[in-house]
Enzyme design. Structure first.
Site, PDB file in Angstrom:
ATOM      1  N   ARG A   1       0.814  -1.226   0.000  1.00 13.58           N
ATOM      2  CA  ARG A   1       0.000   0.000   0.000  1.00 13.58           C
ATOM      3  C   ARG A   1       0.844   1.270   0.000  1.00 13.58           C
ATOM      4  O   ARG A   1       0.319   2.363  -0.185  1.00 13.58           O
ATOM      5  CB  ARG A   1      -1.002  -0.040   1.162  1.00 13.58           C
TER       6      ARG A   1
ATOM      7  N   GLU B   1       3.866  -9.782  14.747  1.00 14.08           N
ATOM      8  CA  GLU B   1       3.235 -10.179  16.005  1.00 14.08           C
ATOM      9  C   GLU B   1       3.535 -11.661  16.284  1.00 14.08           C
ATOM     10  O   GLU B   1       3.874 -12.043  17.398  1.00 14.08           O
ATOM     11  CB  GLU B   1       1.731  -9.934  15.912  1.00 14.08           C
TER      12      GLU B   1
END
Ligand code: AMP
Length: 168
Positions: free
Chosen positions: A57, A94
């Site tokens: 993006r 994560e």
């Protein structure tokens, strides 16, 4: 222009507990897209040689910013996507790790660099990209984002000026 009106929250995407900032309404509106690009350009006060866009993006605005700044555009991509010789950086997600790559000839030592991505969250991705640029001898002028998620303190991970059009 209030860019916030063109960014929508998608709950539990891509997984439960995440509020995803969807920028596609902004990209789909020509006035908003152009105003956003001009706003980000106005936050830069030095000559830029290369704009680095982070997959995926970071590519949408990255190319536009490069054009408006009369700079080159350099993609940083996930491992295995760039065809020529690369250097790479491994960074923590994560759960687990990921690898980003840049072409080894994409930056000339001393190039003034703008790093761009859509959203600054924890800052791990942008920090990894800073390492790639540092390794190639680029001088990072600014890390710039459409929006920062302030509550995640990503800014603190970056040792460079951070600017964005929006803060959440
Ligand atoms: P981080 O490394 O945590 O700063 O995450 C930054 C990267 O993940 C960027 O490439 C963003 O596109 C994406 N990202 C992280 N959190 C979000 C979110 N809440 N909404 C949209 N994109 C996000």
């Amino acid at each position: 222009m209030n860019f916030e009106n063109y960014i929508r929250d998608i709950y539990d995407f891509p997984k439960k507990g995440i509020v995803f900032k969807d920028i596609t309404p902004l990209l789909g509106n020509p006035e908003a897209f152009n105003a956003l690009a001009n706003t980000l350009v106005a936050l830069i006060d030095q000559k830029i040689d290369k704009v680095i866009g982070i997959e995926a993006r970071g590519f949408f605005l990255g190319g536009v910013l490069a054009q408006k700044l009369n700079a080159g555009f350099v993609p940083v991509r996930k491992k295995g996507k760039l065809p020529y010789d690369t250097i790479e950086v491994t960074y923590d997600l994560e759960y687990g790790t990921d690898i980003l790559q840049i072409h080894k000839d994409a930056i000339t030592k001393g190039d003034k660099i703008l790093i761009h991505d859509d959203i600054l969250a924890t800052g791990g991705t942008a920090k990894a990209v800073c390492k790639l640029v540092e390794q190639l001898g680029g001088e990072i002028v600014q890390c710039n984002f459409i929006a920062e998620l302030d509550f995640l303190n990503g800014k603190e991970k970056l040792n460079y000026p951070v600017k964005s059009a929006l803060n959440f």
